[in-house]
Motif scaffolding. Structure first.
Motif, PDB file in Angstrom:
ATOM      1  N   GLN A  37      -9.143 -23.408  23.302  1.00  0.00           N
ATOM      2  CA  GLN A  37      -7.906 -24.136  23.053  1.00  0.00           C
ATOM      3  C   GLN A  37      -7.366 -23.913  21.652  1.00  0.00           C
ATOM      4  O   GLN A  37      -6.273 -24.351  21.325  1.00  0.00           O
ATOM      5  N   ASP A  38      -8.148 -23.260  20.839  1.00  0.00           N
ATOM      6  CA  ASP A  38      -7.770 -23.151  19.441  1.00  0.00           C
ATOM      7  C   ASP A  38      -8.293 -21.821  18.892  1.00  0.00           C
ATOM      8  O   ASP A  38      -9.371 -21.369  19.269  1.00  0.00           O
ATOM      9  N   ASN A  39      -7.537 -21.197  18.001  1.00  0.00           N
ATOM     10  CA  ASN A  39      -7.961 -19.925  17.403  1.00  0.00           C
ATOM     11  C   ASN A  39      -9.331 -20.015  16.748  1.00  0.00           C
ATOM     12  O   ASN A  39     -10.141 -19.113  16.850  1.00  0.00           O
ATOM     13  N   GLU A  40      -9.555 -21.136  16.057  1.00  0.00           N
ATOM     14  CA  GLU A  40     -10.821 -21.276  15.344  1.00  0.00           C
ATOM     15  C   GLU A  40     -11.984 -21.388  16.320  1.00  0.00           C
ATOM     16  O   GLU A  40     -13.087 -20.917  16.047  1.00  0.00           O
ATOM     17  N   TYR A  41     -11.731 -22.043  17.439  1.00  0.00           N
ATOM     18  CA  TYR A  41     -12.774 -22.129  18.462  1.00  0.00           C
ATOM     19  C   TYR A  41     -13.139 -20.727  18.932  1.00  0.00           C
ATOM     20  O   TYR A  41     -14.298 -20.412  19.172  1.00  0.00           O
ATOM     21  N   TYR A  42     -12.122 -19.916  19.065  1.00  0.00           N
ATOM     22  CA  TYR A  42     -12.388 -18.547  19.509  1.00  0.00           C
ATOM     23  C   TYR A  42     -13.355 -17.868  18.535  1.00  0.00           C
ATOM     24  O   TYR A  42     -14.352 -17.281  18.927  1.00  0.00           O
ATOM     25  N   ILE A  43     -13.052 -17.996  17.258  1.00  0.00           N
ATOM     26  CA  ILE A  43     -13.896 -17.357  16.242  1.00  0.00           C
ATOM     27  C   ILE A  43     -15.327 -17.885  16.306  1.00  0.00           C
ATOM     28  O   ILE A  43     -16.285 -17.133  16.228  1.00  0.00           O
ATOM     29  N   HIS A  44     -15.431 -19.183  16.506  1.00  0.00           N
ATOM     30  CA  HIS A  44     -16.781 -19.757  16.574  1.00  0.00           C
ATOM     31  C   HIS A  44     -17.549 -19.288  17.795  1.00  0.00           C
ATOM     32  O   HIS A  44     -18.727 -18.991  17.721  1.00  0.00           O
ATOM     33  N   ARG A  45     -16.860 -19.256  18.912  1.00  0.00           N
ATOM     34  CA  ARG A  45     -17.522 -18.805  20.136  1.00  0.00           C
ATOM     35  C   ARG A  45     -17.988 -17.365  19.984  1.00  0.00           C
ATOM     36  O   ARG A  45     -19.143 -17.037  20.237  1.00  0.00           O
ATOM     37  N   VAL A  46     -17.070 -16.532  19.544  1.00  0.00           N
ATOM     38  CA  VAL A  46     -17.388 -15.120  19.416  1.00  0.00           C
ATOM     39  C   VAL A  46     -18.500 -14.920  18.382  1.00  0.00           C
ATOM     40  O   VAL A  46     -19.335 -14.029  18.514  1.00  0.00           O
ATOM     41  N   GLY A  47     -18.527 -15.797  17.396  1.00  0.00           N
ATOM     42  CA  GLY A  47     -19.547 -15.713  16.352  1.00  0.00           C
ATOM     43  C   GLY A  47     -20.956 -16.010  16.840  1.00  0.00           C
ATOM     44  O   GLY A  47     -21.912 -15.870  16.097  1.00  0.00           O
ATOM     45  N   ARG A  48     -21.098 -16.431  18.102  1.00  0.00           N
ATOM     46  CA  ARG A  48     -22.450 -16.661  18.653  1.00  0.00           C
ATOM     47  C   ARG A  48     -23.171 -15.345  18.865  1.00  0.00           C
ATOM     48  O   ARG A  48     -24.380 -15.294  18.985  1.00  0.00           O
ATOM     49  N   THR A  49     -22.391 -14.268  19.003  1.00  0.00           N
ATOM     50  CA  THR A  49     -23.019 -12.962  19.176  1.00  0.00           C
ATOM     51  C   THR A  49     -22.767 -12.155  17.903  1.00  0.00           C
ATOM     52  O   THR A  49     -22.043 -12.597  17.030  1.00  0.00           O
ATOM     53  N   GLY A  50     -23.386 -11.006  17.809  1.00  0.00           N
ATOM     54  CA  GLY A  50     -23.192 -10.184  16.622  1.00  0.00           C
ATOM     55  C   GLY A  50     -23.681 -10.858  15.359  1.00  0.00           C
ATOM     56  O   GLY A  50     -23.166 -10.627  14.278  1.00  0.00           O
ATOM     57  N   ARG A  51     -24.709 -11.723  15.476  1.00  0.00           N
ATOM     58  CA  ARG A  51     -25.219 -12.429  14.303  1.00  0.00           C
ATOM     59  C   ARG A  51     -25.896 -11.458  13.349  1.00  0.00           C
ATOM     60  O   ARG A  51     -26.524 -10.497  13.788  1.00  0.00           O
ATOM     61  N   ALA A  52     -25.789 -11.784  12.077  1.00  0.00           N
ATOM     62  CA  ALA A  52     -26.468 -11.033  11.015  1.00  0.00           C
ATOM     63  C   ALA A  52     -26.325  -9.518  11.201  1.00  0.00           C
ATOM     64  O   ALA A  52     -27.281  -8.768  11.172  1.00  0.00           O
ATOM     65  N   GLY A  53     -25.088  -9.110  11.458  1.00  0.00           N
ATOM     66  CA  GLY A  53     -24.787  -7.685  11.507  1.00  0.00           C
ATOM     67  C   GLY A  53     -25.140  -6.975  12.805  1.00  0.00           C
ATOM     68  O   GLY A  53     -24.892  -5.793  12.949  1.00  0.00           O
ATOM     69  N   LYS A  54     -25.726  -7.720  13.771  1.00  0.00           N
ATOM     70  CA  LYS A  54     -26.061  -7.064  15.044  1.00  0.00           C
ATOM     71  C   LYS A  54     -24.793  -6.860  15.891  1.00  0.00           C
ATOM     72  O   LYS A  54     -23.805  -7.536  15.704  1.00  0.00           O
ATOM     73  N   LYS A  55     -24.888  -5.936  16.836  1.00  0.00           N
ATOM     74  CA  LYS A  55     -23.754  -5.687  17.728  1.00  0.00           C
ATOM     75  C   LYS A  55     -23.667  -6.777  18.789  1.00  0.00           C
ATOM     76  O   LYS A  55     -24.655  -7.354  19.184  1.00  0.00           O
ATOM     77  N   GLY A  56     -22.450  -7.026  19.229  1.00  0.00           N
ATOM     78  CA  GLY A  56     -22.289  -7.996  20.299  1.00  0.00           C
ATOM     79  C   GLY A  56     -21.022  -7.719  21.072  1.00  0.00           C
ATOM     80  O   GLY A  56     -20.172  -6.961  20.627  1.00  0.00           O
ATOM     81  N   ILE A  57     -20.923  -8.344  22.243  1.00  0.00           N
ATOM     82  CA  ILE A  57     -19.717  -8.194  23.050  1.00  0.00           C
ATOM     83  C   ILE A  57     -19.175  -9.577  23.367  1.00  0.00           C
ATOM     84  O   ILE A  57     -19.939 -10.479  23.701  1.00  0.00           O
ATOM     85  N   ALA A  58     -17.879  -9.734  23.242  1.00  0.00           N
ATOM     86  CA  ALA A  58     -17.258 -11.003  23.609  1.00  0.00           C
ATOM     87  C   ALA A  58     -16.142 -10.717  24.586  1.00  0.00           C
ATOM     88  O   ALA A  58     -15.272  -9.880  24.318  1.00  0.00           O
ATOM     89  N   ILE A  59     -16.176 -11.381  25.745  1.00  0.00           N
ATOM     90  CA  ILE A  59     -15.116 -11.156  26.710  1.00  0.00           C
ATOM     91  C   ILE A  59     -14.427 -12.474  27.054  1.00  0.00           C
ATOM     92  O   ILE A  59     -15.045 -13.526  27.040  1.00  0.00           O
ATOM     93  N   THR A  60     -13.156 -12.370  27.296  1.00  0.00           N
ATOM     94  CA  THR A  60     -12.360 -13.558  27.597  1.00  0.00           C
ATOM     95  C   THR A  60     -11.673 -13.362  28.943  1.00  0.00           C
ATOM     96  O   THR A  60     -11.096 -12.307  29.188  1.00  0.00           O
ATOM     97  N   LEU A  61     -11.783 -14.367  29.811  1.00  0.00           N
ATOM     98  CA  LEU A  61     -11.095 -14.309  31.094  1.00  0.00           C
ATOM     99  C   LEU A  61      -9.732 -14.974  30.918  1.00  0.00           C
ATOM    100  O   LEU A  61      -9.642 -16.082  30.403  1.00  0.00           O
ATOM    101  N   VAL A  62      -8.714 -14.271  31.350  1.00  0.00           N
ATOM    102  CA  VAL A  62      -7.355 -14.708  31.083  1.00  0.00           C
ATOM    103  C   VAL A  62      -6.588 -14.768  32.403  1.00  0.00           C
ATOM    104  O   VAL A  62      -6.662 -13.842  33.204  1.00  0.00           O
ATOM    105  N   THR A  63      -5.896 -15.881  32.635  1.00  0.00           N
ATOM    106  CA  THR A  63      -5.127 -16.034  33.875  1.00  0.00           C
ATOM    107  C   THR A  63      -3.679 -16.375  33.553  1.00  0.00           C
ATOM    108  O   THR A  63      -3.424 -17.370  32.881  1.00  0.00           O
ATOM    109  N   GLY A  64      -2.784 -15.550  34.005  1.00  0.00           N
ATOM    110  CA  GLY A  64      -1.360 -15.858  33.825  1.00  0.00           C
ATOM    111  C   GLY A  64      -0.812 -15.348  32.502  1.00  0.00           C
ATOM    112  O   GLY A  64      -1.550 -15.133  31.538  1.00  0.00           O
ATOM    113  N   ASN A  65       0.523 -15.174  32.470  1.00  0.00           N
ATOM    114  CA  ASN A  65       1.174 -14.581  31.299  1.00  0.00           C
ATOM    115  C   ASN A  65       1.013 -15.405  30.038  1.00  0.00           C
ATOM    116  O   ASN A  65       0.888 -14.870  28.944  1.00  0.00           O
ATOM    117  N   LYS A  66       0.992 -16.722  30.235  1.00  0.00           N
ATOM    118  CA  LYS A  66       0.882 -17.587  29.071  1.00  0.00           C
ATOM    119  C   LYS A  66      -0.429 -17.323  28.334  1.00  0.00           C
ATOM    120  O   LYS A  66      -0.463 -17.247  27.107  1.00  0.00           O
TER     121      LYS A  66
END
Ligand code: ADP
Ligand code: MG
Length: 553
Positions: A321-350
């Motif tokens: 719901q918020d840009n900062e939330y996105y950053i925090h969620r994505v920050g769960r992976t790729g910790r301490a310089g490791k590689k990670g993948i973050a995917i987002t499911l998106v529905t509708g143009n909005k």
């Protein structure tokens, strides 16, 4: 780049840092550690995974006096998990500095036990705002000697409604000039107010976006039709086949629903949200960390600050719901310089627009990705099975397994036939719902032609018998065989068109299960059972019957 031993830190603590394997201080640590050691107030803004815990933990452990009973430093964190995490790290920093007691206090655990612990002394208390207030009211903690206070994840604590509690705690510290350290990922006005009121000319440290965790994360989004997100999730979980995965939803209800749905499909997942009893939450968290449940589904609040290494995949099931939330969620992976993948499911143009805004805001690239095709999924499903079999080859085999195989061998079955039968029995075709997959340009499948064999259900043959026979007689891989359609009195077998003549020739007069078989090319699309038998071509050179597929003793 500065080294830890260039910072004014004692040998005991340097040794502990060395044990942790930290080669050099992160940016925020470089700036915060000397400032906190000097007694300055610090206002730190940095994203998750930048090493804040050590940034305040190292100087605090350095400064507290050993064997001091009264609380010198109070660290306030939003959740129980964070309290435990910070406590753990602090204990590691104090490994070689004896007599430093660090006590975690949080809700959900009998308060008496905490009181007992506190009585034994607590140079450092790490707690959640609610439980700290509780202890203050009971007078089971006293802040008379407290001269350092840390607010960790301050913005999150405000989001969770702890504003009043925090203000009250801060006001209740008798020390006139206590040192106050505040860390937050964002700096909304409510935080700035706290700063104004409780900090004294703080050193402001802001870590530029370059050092963010998010930059080491490969981010993509998938456009999913409405109502198809769960189908897509299933496909993507298999596609990425990650070790540890975190899935985020916007509501607690959806956390529970997803856990149920995945478990129904035999996919091990576990949920974490704020409504759960504290003890249960810790158990959940540990189950995840240890890999017993490799998928953790959580809401934003429950997952805040969680630091688990090796989360390979983050899935935003709901768009945050918020840009900062996105950053925090994505920050769960790729910790301490490791590689990670973050995917987002998106529905509708909005939502497409929303994800594009997030990309702009975070100054990162979030590329659109098509869902894997059915072929890719069937292939990866098959490969997973092959990997499992391969793993099993390295395992010890039970006595019963040997007995079973020996009995079958004694009955005269060929080893390949037994193996194929076992695979057929245990391999399950995936049952994905591919409606979600966008129409892909139709890939031309292999050109197939039909071979007809004069053997059928009445002869009790199986597809396995037939495929084995074809590959044995022709010496070709079983890949050239398509569908095997066994009718009562004959069987139709799809064969790669390139090989049809060779196969028919080889199968022309062979035996399957001891029965002579005639083969021919069948040009019609068979619907009717009683279509003509393939005529034996009298002019072809006669071959002697091939070896019997199923030897009888
Ligand atoms: P934050 O609080 O900023 O989200 P953490 O303090 O939880 O970050 O640290 C994230 C991870 O980085 C932890 O696993 C921690 O052990 C590791 N870490 C912290 N400092 C260093 C360092 N100097 N070198 C290597 N790893 C570090
Ligand atoms: Mg932290």
């Amino acid at each position: 780049m500065k080294n830890f031993n260039e910072l004014p830190i004692s040998l005991e603590i340097l040794r502990a840092i060395n044990d942790l394997g930290y080669a050099e201080p992160t940016k925020i640590q470089q700036e915060a550690i000397p400032a906190i050691l000097e007694g300055k107030d610090v206002l730190g803004k940095s994203h998750t995974g930048t090493g804040k815990t050590a940034a305040f933990g190292i100087p605090i452990i350095e400064k507290v006096q050993p064997n001091h009973k009264m609380c010198e430093a109070l660290v306030i964190c939003p959740t129980r998990e964070l309290v435990l995490q910070v406590t753990n790290e602090f204990r590691k920093f104090s490994k070689y500095k004896e007599g430093v007691k660090i006590v975690p206090i949080y809700g959900g655990e009998p308060i008496e036990r905490q009181i007992q612990l506190l009585k034994k002394g607590s140079a450092v208390i790490v707690g959640t705002p609610g439980r700290i207030m509780d202890h203050l009211r009971r007078r089971t903690i006293k802040l008379n000697a407290t001269n350092m206070i840390v607010l960790d994840e301050a913005d999150e604590m405000l989001n969770m409604g702890f504003k009043e509690d925090i203000e009250e705690i801060l006001k209740s510290v008798p020390h006139e000039n206590y040192q106050m350290i505040l860390f937050s990922a964002t700096m909304p006005s409510a935080i700035l107010k706290i700063t104004e009121q409780f900090q004294d000319n703080p050193l402001t440290i802001e870590i530029a976006s370059k050092q963010r965790t998010i930059d080491t994360v490969n981010q993509v989004y998938y456009e999913i039709p409405k109502g198809k997100k769960f189908d897509a999730l299933e496909i993507l979980l298999q596609h990425y086949n990650a070790n540890l995965t975190m899935i985020f939803t916007n509501t607690k209800k959806l956390v529970d629903e997803l856990v149920d749905e995945l478990n129904k499909k035999n996919i091990k997942a576990i949920g974490l949200h704020g409504d759960m009893k504290q003890q249960f939450r810790t158990r959940v968290f540990e189950q995840f960390k240890e890999g017993n449940y490799p998928i953790l589904i959580a809401t934003d609040v429950a997952a805040r600050g969680i630091d688990v290494d090796n989360i390979e995949l983050v899935i935003n099931y709901d768009i945050p719901q918020d840009n900062e939330y996105y950053i925090h969620r994505v920050g769960r992976t790729g910790r301490a310089g490791k590689k990670g993948i973050a995917i987002t499911l998106v529905t509708g143009n909005k939502q497409v627009k929303f994800i594009k805004d997030i990309a702009k805001y975070t100054k990162t690239n979030i590329a659109k990705q098509p869902l894997p095709s059915m072929e890719e999924m069937l292939e990866s499903h098959k490969q997973l099975f092959i990997n499992e079999v391969r793993d099993q080859l390295n395992e010890n085999v039970s006595k019963t397994s040997f007995e079973i195989i020996n009995q079958l061998l004694a009955e005269g079955y060929a080893i390949e036939n037994i193996a194929t039968a076992l695979v057929a029995k245990s391999y399950q075709e995936p049952r994905f719902n591919f409606d979600v997959v966008e129409e892909q340009p139709i890939q031309k499948t292999k050109d197939m032609r039909m071979m007809k064999l004069s053997i059928g259900k009445k002869d009790k043959v199986s597809a396995n018998h037939i495929i084995c026979a074809i590959s044995e007689e022709s010496g070709l891989s079983s890949q050239i065989v398509g569908k095997v359609d066994i009718r009562d009195r004959f069987t139709l077998v799809e064969i790669d068109a390139k090989y049809i003549y060779k196969v028919v020739e080889c199968m022309y007069e062979c035996t399957i299960k001891g029965l002579p078989v005639y083969a021919g090319i069948d040009e019609k699309k068979h619907k009717k059972e009683n279509s003509q038998r393939v005529k034996r071509n009298k002019t072809t050179e006669k071959k002697s019957p091939k070896k019997i597929r199923k030897k009888r003793k």
